[in-house]
Structure formats: C-alpha cells, structure tokens
Write a protein that holds these residues in place. Structure first.
Motif, short mmCIF file in Angstrom:
data_model
loop_
_atom_site.label_atom_id
_atom_site.label_comp_id
_atom_site.label_asym_id
_atom_site.label_seq_id
_atom_site.Cartn_x
_atom_site.Cartn_y
_atom_site.Cartn_z
N ASN A 1 7.10 9.32 6.44
CA ASN A 1 6.96 8.30 7.49
C ASN A 1 8.31 8.05 8.14
O ASN A 1 9.33 7.94 7.45
CB ASN A 1 6.46 6.99 6.89
N HIS B 1 4.75 0.02 0.11
CA HIS B 1 5.47 -0.77 1.10
C HIS B 1 4.52 -1.76 1.74
O HIS B 1 3.30 -1.63 1.63
CB HIS B 1 6.14 0.13 2.15
N ASP C 1 0.74 4.93 1.97
CA ASP C 1 -0.02 5.60 3.03
C ASP C 1 -0.92 6.69 2.45
O ASP C 1 -1.93 7.05 3.05
CB ASP C 1 0.92 6.20 4.08
N HIS D 1 0.85 -1.20 0.00
CA HIS D 1 0.00 0.00 0.00
C HIS D 1 0.88 1.24 0.00
O HIS D 1 2.06 1.18 0.33
CB HIS D 1 -0.90 0.03 1.25
#
Ligand SMILES: [Fe+2]
Length: 304
Positions: free
Chosen positions: A140, A227, A129, A127
């Motif tokens: 992140n 990721h 984020d 996915h």
C-alpha cells in the motif's frame, strides 16, 4: 517490532523483502508525489468551492457533502493524469515498470468529530487489507494531500504482524463486494451496514505507530499490516490518496507477507495495471488467482 525506514535509496527488490518482513518505508515529497497531491488539491478545491476542503464539513449538510463526494471521488480515481503520475512515482522509487502493477488511486476523506464516518467517508477500523481479497504480496502506498497531525493520521498496530486475530474475512468475497457493497456506499450516511471484514475479538490498539509525513510525503507498507484511521479529533478533514502495487515475482509464487488469519475469497487481481503500459495482469494468472479458494494456498501458476 517493525522499523520505519526513511528516504532510503534501496532498490525495489530489497525494499520488498523488507516490507514482507513487516518493515515500513517513508519518503519525503518528490516532484511526482507533489504533482499527484496538487491534482487532488485542485479537484477538491473546485468541488468544495467556495469552502476550504479541510473545513467544508462545517459549512455543508451531510447530504450536500455526500453529493460532492459522489462526483469528486470517481472523477479523481479515473482522471487520466493519475495513472501517468503513479507511473512516475513508481519510477522514482526504482520499481521495474514491466513487472510492477498498480491499481487506480483512491481519494480518502476522514472528517473530524464524527461528522461522517460511513459510506463515502468510511472510518476504517483496525484491519489488514489482506482481509479484503488482496494477494499477500500487495503493498500500500499512502500520501496525505494536506497536512496531517497525530489527531487525524493513520495508525499501525504493528504487534499484530506476527499475531493472528479472529476476524470475519471468511465472509468477504471481493467480487460480491464490487457488485453490491461498493455501489451502496453513498447510501451509508450514519451507520455502515455493508458487510466488511472486521475483527471478531477485541483489538489491542496500543502500542500505536503513527507516521506523519508532510503533504506529498509517502508511506509504503505491506497490505498485511494491521492499521486503522485515527478517530479524527483534529478539527480538520483529513484528505489522503492511496494506491496499491503488486510485483510479478511474488504473484508467480503467491509470495509476499505471511498469511496469519485471512480467509476471504475472490481476488483483486483484475484491478492492477502494468506500470509501463497500463495493461492488465495476464489472463492465465488472473484465472489462477480467481480459482484460489484461500490466499494461503499456492496456485499452480504460469510464470510471467
Ligand atoms: Fe487499509
């Protein structure tokens, strides 16, 4: 192809420019990151006592394990020391504390051998984020609390940096998720039935990029990078911390990483706290983002 840049002392403006071009930064442990991980260790060890947190899954029923996580995770997220330590981490990493905002840190547990992969220990499929209503400029920050290894770390699928993937983010609204999905996490024991953004076509996982920092080491990556969690076959529960940052310079222009395929609604913008004094993002900007229909459009923002 993305590059991983280690222990650079580059300033934050240049680092963000690299990150929005798909690069990844990794750092060795520092006093602040080590202190944050030590706080997590102390809380985990107390919560799982007399068991080792990395092995507790082998001594507890799934129901007992979930009961512990239900108390442990919010206690960590809202621990006042966490905010202080994140401010120190941002300062160590040369962030402008007046213009960088962060959200509270999450404590993640990835159990081994499919002991618990849903709800409070959700195993994240590939996915971005940004499929979850984040601004395109979100970064992140990820730290392992205990040792990680290739069999239980996180993994990047960097070839999707410039390749869109059909996904269900158009069905995701962060405000709906907060009202319904997040609160239901502890009820998801076997199969996770909550509405998550996910790929709607097969994902080519290879080539994979795995980075294995030592405990207290740090990975910074753009929220737009694809990721996932490695299916944990290590025999150890992976425990990690992550938090997110945004910078006013990009928020002002809806800048950041390119948006290839995210169509979610809602916004996480109300979650971030200013590095200097933990105040929220100004209301004018929050309103502008809340009125955005799609994060790829440029809002009429008041400069802050
Ligand atoms: Fe993620």
């Amino acid at each position: 192809m993305s590059t991983v840049i280690f222990d650079s002392n580059i300033n934050d403006d240049r680092r963000r420019r690299d990150l929005y071009a798909g690069q990844i930064y990794a750092y060795s442990p520092t006093s602040a990151t080590t202190a944050l991980c030590q706080l997590a260790r102390d809380m985990c060890e107390e919560a799982f006592a007399p068991h080792d947190p990395e092995d507790a899954q082998y001594h507890l029923s799934v129901e007992q394990y979930i009961e512990i996580l239900k108390s442990l995770k919010p206690a960590f997220i809202h621990h006042p020391r966490c905010k202080e330590l994140i401010r120190q981490i941002l300062d160590e990493k040369r962030c402008d504390l007046e213009r960088v905002y962060f959200d509270v840190p999450r404590l993640r547990t990835s159990t081994s051998d499919q002991y618990l992969t849903s709800g409070l220990a959700y195993a994240f499929k590939p996915h971005r984020d940004t499929w979850y209503s984040t601004p395109q400029c979100q970064l992140n920050w990820w730290l392992p609390v205990y040792e990680v290894q290739p069999e239980n770390c996180m993994v990047f699928h960097t070839h999707y940096w410039d390749q869109p993937l059909k996904n269900s983010s158009d069905e995701f609204n962060y405000q709906d998720w907060n009202c319904n999905g997040r609160k239901a996490a502890h009820n998801q024991r076997k199969k996770d039935t909550r509405r998550q953004s996910e790929a709607l076509e097969s994902v080519q996982l290879e080539p994979e990029l795995k980075i294995v920092p030592e405990p207290g080491g740090l990975i910074i990556f753009p929220a737009a990078h694809m990721h996932s969690s490695v299916p944990n076959t290590s025999g150890k529960t992976r425990i990690s911390i992550d938090f997110r940052t945004v910078h006013l310079d990009e928020l002002n222009t809806n800048g950041g990483a390119p948006n290839l395929d995210s169509a979610c609604t809602g916004t996480t913008i109300g979650d971030y706290l200013r590095g200097s004094d933990f105040s929220h993002i100004p209301e004018t900007m929050r309103n502008a983002y809340e009125n955005l229909e799609c994060s790829s459009s440029v809002p009429d923002l008041v400069m802050v």
